[in-house]
Design a protein around this motif. Structure first.
Motif, PDB file in Angstrom:
ATOM      1  N   ALA A  28       0.874  -1.191  -0.048  1.00  0.00           N
ATOM      2  CA  ALA A  28      -0.141   0.050   0.087  1.00  0.00           C
ATOM      3  C   ALA A  28       0.746   1.388  -0.056  1.00  0.00           C
ATOM      4  CB  ALA A  28      -0.916   0.110   1.261  1.00  0.00           C
ATOM      5  N   ASP A  29       2.149   1.054   0.451  1.00  0.00           N
ATOM      6  CA  ASP A  29       2.995   2.653   0.624  1.00  0.00           C
ATOM      7  C   ASP A  29       3.844   2.457  -0.720  1.00  0.00           C
ATOM      8  OD1 ASP A  29       4.206   0.122   1.474  1.00  0.00           O
ATOM      9  OD2 ASP A  29       5.122   1.061   3.228  1.00  0.00           O
ATOM     10  N   ASP A  30       3.748   1.655  -1.601  1.00  0.00           N
ATOM     11  CA  ASP A  30       4.669   1.816  -2.682  1.00  0.00           C
ATOM     12  C   ASP A  30       4.088   1.943  -4.208  1.00  0.00           C
ATOM     13  OD1 ASP A  30       6.460   0.739  -1.090  1.00  0.00           O
ATOM     14  OD2 ASP A  30       6.367  -1.262  -1.566  1.00  0.00           O
ATOM     15  N   MET A  31       4.631   2.472  -5.111  1.00  0.00           N
ATOM     16  CA  MET A  31       4.136   2.808  -6.431  1.00  0.00           C
ATOM     17  C   MET A  31       4.841   1.946  -7.439  1.00  0.00           C
ATOM     18  SD  MET A  31       4.130   6.818  -5.437  1.00  0.00           S
ATOM     19  CE  MET A  31       5.724   6.455  -4.540  1.00  0.00           C
ATOM     20  N   LEU A  32       4.069   1.630  -8.512  1.00  0.00           N
ATOM     21  CA  LEU A  32       4.546   0.928  -9.660  1.00  0.00           C
ATOM     22  C   LEU A  32       4.884   2.339 -10.509  1.00  0.00           C
ATOM     23  CD1 LEU A  32       1.625  -1.446 -10.425  1.00  0.00           C
ATOM     24  CD2 LEU A  32       3.779  -2.052  -9.719  1.00  0.00           C
ATOM     25  N   THR A  33       5.940   1.756 -11.218  1.00  0.00           N
ATOM     26  CA  THR A  33       6.437   2.879 -12.175  1.00  0.00           C
ATOM     27  C   THR A  33       5.596   2.896 -13.517  1.00  0.00           C
ATOM     28  OG1 THR A  33       8.065   1.426 -13.119  1.00  0.00           O
ATOM     29  CG2 THR A  33       8.888   2.835 -11.442  1.00  0.00           C
ATOM     30  N   PRO A  34       5.467   3.604 -14.435  1.00  0.00           N
ATOM     31  CA  PRO A  34       4.705   3.791 -15.730  1.00  0.00           C
ATOM     32  C   PRO A  34       5.396   2.519 -16.645  1.00  0.00           C
ATOM     33  CG  PRO A  34       5.127   5.710 -15.138  1.00  0.00           C
ATOM     34  CD  PRO A  34       5.920   5.096 -14.337  1.00  0.00           C
ATOM     35  N   GLY A  35       4.437   1.631 -17.080  1.00  0.00           N
ATOM     36  CA  GLY A  35       4.992   0.512 -17.905  1.00  0.00           C
ATOM     37  C   GLY A  35       5.125  -0.854 -17.094  1.00  0.00           C
ATOM     38  N   ALA A  36       5.305  -0.901 -15.895  1.00  0.00           N
ATOM     39  CA  ALA A  36       5.759  -1.888 -15.088  1.00  0.00           C
ATOM     40  C   ALA A  36       4.904  -3.112 -15.271  1.00  0.00           C
ATOM     41  CB  ALA A  36       5.653  -1.631 -13.613  1.00  0.00           C
ATOM     42  N   LEU A  37       3.708  -3.308 -15.186  1.00  0.00           N
ATOM     43  CA  LEU A  37       2.527  -4.289 -15.579  1.00  0.00           C
ATOM     44  C   LEU A  37       2.847  -4.798 -16.922  1.00  0.00           C
ATOM     45  CD1 LEU A  37      -0.713  -3.166 -13.749  1.00  0.00           C
ATOM     46  CD2 LEU A  37       1.325  -4.593 -12.896  1.00  0.00           C
ATOM     47  N   ALA A  38       2.870  -4.057 -18.059  1.00  0.00           N
ATOM     48  CA  ALA A  38       3.049  -4.399 -19.266  1.00  0.00           C
ATOM     49  C   ALA A  38       4.480  -5.157 -19.628  1.00  0.00           C
ATOM     50  CB  ALA A  38       3.003  -3.126 -20.308  1.00  0.00           C
ATOM     51  N   ARG A  39       5.469  -4.628 -18.826  1.00  0.00           N
ATOM     52  CA  ARG A  39       6.694  -5.324 -19.068  1.00  0.00           C
ATOM     53  C   ARG A  39       6.644  -6.636 -18.427  1.00  0.00           C
ATOM     54  NH1 ARG A  39       8.359   0.202 -17.805  1.00  0.00           N
ATOM     55  NH2 ARG A  39       8.633  -0.167 -15.635  1.00  0.00           N
ATOM     56  N   ASP A  40       6.016  -6.805 -17.281  1.00  0.00           N
ATOM     57  CA  ASP A  40       5.906  -8.157 -16.783  1.00  0.00           C
ATOM     58  C   ASP A  40       5.025  -8.846 -17.492  1.00  0.00           C
ATOM     59  OD1 ASP A  40       7.249  -7.619 -14.230  1.00  0.00           O
ATOM     60  OD2 ASP A  40       5.396  -6.904 -13.072  1.00  0.00           O
ATOM     61  N   ILE A  41       4.066  -8.593 -18.051  1.00  0.00           N
ATOM     62  CA  ILE A  41       3.224  -9.387 -18.973  1.00  0.00           C
ATOM     63  C   ILE A  41       3.979 -10.041 -20.281  1.00  0.00           C
ATOM     64  CG2 ILE A  41       1.329  -9.391 -20.525  1.00  0.00           C
ATOM     65  CD1 ILE A  41      -0.066  -7.571 -18.369  1.00  0.00           C
ATOM     66  N   PHE A  84       6.206 -12.828 -19.579  1.00  0.00           N
ATOM     67  CA  PHE A  84       5.463 -14.182 -19.594  1.00  0.00           C
ATOM     68  C   PHE A  84       5.096 -14.565 -20.958  1.00  0.00           C
ATOM     69  CE2 PHE A  84       4.566 -12.607 -15.300  1.00  0.00           C
ATOM     70  CZ  PHE A  84       5.369 -13.835 -14.429  1.00  0.00           C
ATOM     71  N   GLU A  85       4.796 -13.539 -21.665  1.00  0.00           N
ATOM     72  CA  GLU A  85       4.459 -13.960 -23.037  1.00  0.00           C
ATOM     73  C   GLU A  85       5.590 -14.239 -23.986  1.00  0.00           C
ATOM     74  OE1 GLU A  85       2.134 -10.719 -24.410  1.00  0.00           O
ATOM     75  OE2 GLU A  85       0.226 -11.575 -23.548  1.00  0.00           O
ATOM     76  N   ARG A  86       6.619 -13.865 -23.708  1.00  0.00           N
ATOM     77  CA  ARG A  86       8.109 -14.111 -24.595  1.00  0.00           C
ATOM     78  C   ARG A  86       8.950 -15.332 -23.987  1.00  0.00           C
ATOM     79  NH1 ARG A  86      10.093  -9.664 -23.262  1.00  0.00           N
ATOM     80  NH2 ARG A  86      11.923 -10.360 -22.002  1.00  0.00           N
TER      81      ARG A  86
END
Length: 239
Positions: free
Chosen positions: A77-90, A93-95
């Motif tokens: 709750a006290d952290d923040m994702l950087t822009p694009g973080a989720l897309a990079r993870d996905i 997994f796809e690659r």
């Protein structure tokens, strides 16, 4: 901590996902107070629940009951994702279909607004089985990748029982268990802003208590060794 929720939510809103993907934010309060619910965004993608206080491992695992996606991403709750973080993870997994979990680079967000990086980040690429455990043992129980950045295949997370039932280091215990049975991946691009503040759990005296720390590390290590001795390797399901 609750006062940081708007920043965490904003970091989620800023994520741009590939076609066919969407995020769900599962908020689980460790306890039953009236301090968090009022901060929960009015967003159908966000769910909130409370439960009797049991520590971070219990709260995380209880929240897992409401997670519906193929992948589970950690976000304190006290952290923040950087822009694009989720897309990079996905994309990983796809690659890399044999990868079961990902981590990424972290910057500590200090109270004065400055940021501090980690000087032992590995190279970008796959993290082979056992490598995190070996580094952890030889560096005073500090892993070279940060468990707060984990993104995990949900079926493996459930198979391992979620997070460890420890007062702290429950996320490190999960990271090392993942590394014992599966292949991971590290992304060099910063994926998380890890907020440093006086009230966080890792800043409390109890977190560094010698006897408790030794007990936590001992059970984490024993779990890893037990998984290795069982000889079970996880293979992601495809198709």
């Amino acid at each position: 901590m609750g006062g940081c929720l708007p920043d965490a939510y904003r970091s989620l809103q800023e994520q741009e996902l590939p076609d066919g993907w969407e995020w769900q934010w599962v908020i689980q309060e460790d306890g039953e107070t009236d301090q968090v619910a009022e901060l929960v965004p009015d967003d159908l993608r966000v769910s909130f629940a409370q439960g009797r206080r049991g520590g971070p491992g219990v709260a995380r695992t209880m929240g897992l009951a409401r997670a519906q996606g193929e992948l589970v991403k950690v976000l304190d709750a006290d952290d923040m994702l950087t822009p694009g973080a989720l897309a990079r993870d996905i994309a990983v997994f796809e690659r890399e279909p044999d990868v079961a979990w990902t981590t990424s680079r972290v910057l500590d967000a200090m109270p004065d607004g400055s940021t501090v990086g980690f000087d032992r980040d590995p190279d970008e690429g796959p993290i082979e089985g056992g490598s995190v455990h070996e580094h952890w043992k030889s560096h005073d129980y500090r892993a070279q990748v940060h468990p707060a950045t984990l993104c995990i295949r949900r079926d493996l997370l459930l198979a391992l029982g979620g997070w460890m039932a420890l007062p702290a280091s429950e996320d490190t215990g999960l990271l090392l268990a993942l590394n014992a049975v599966s292949r991971g991946y590290f992304t060099r691009e910063v994926g998380l802003m890890y907020r440093k503040w006086p009230g966080q759990a890792t800043n409390q005296a109890a977190h560094a208590h010698k006897d408790e720390r030794e007990a936590r590390m001992a059970v984490v290590d024993a779990r890893v060794r037990g998984l290795i001795e069982l000889g079970w390797d996880y293979s992601p399901r495809t198709g």
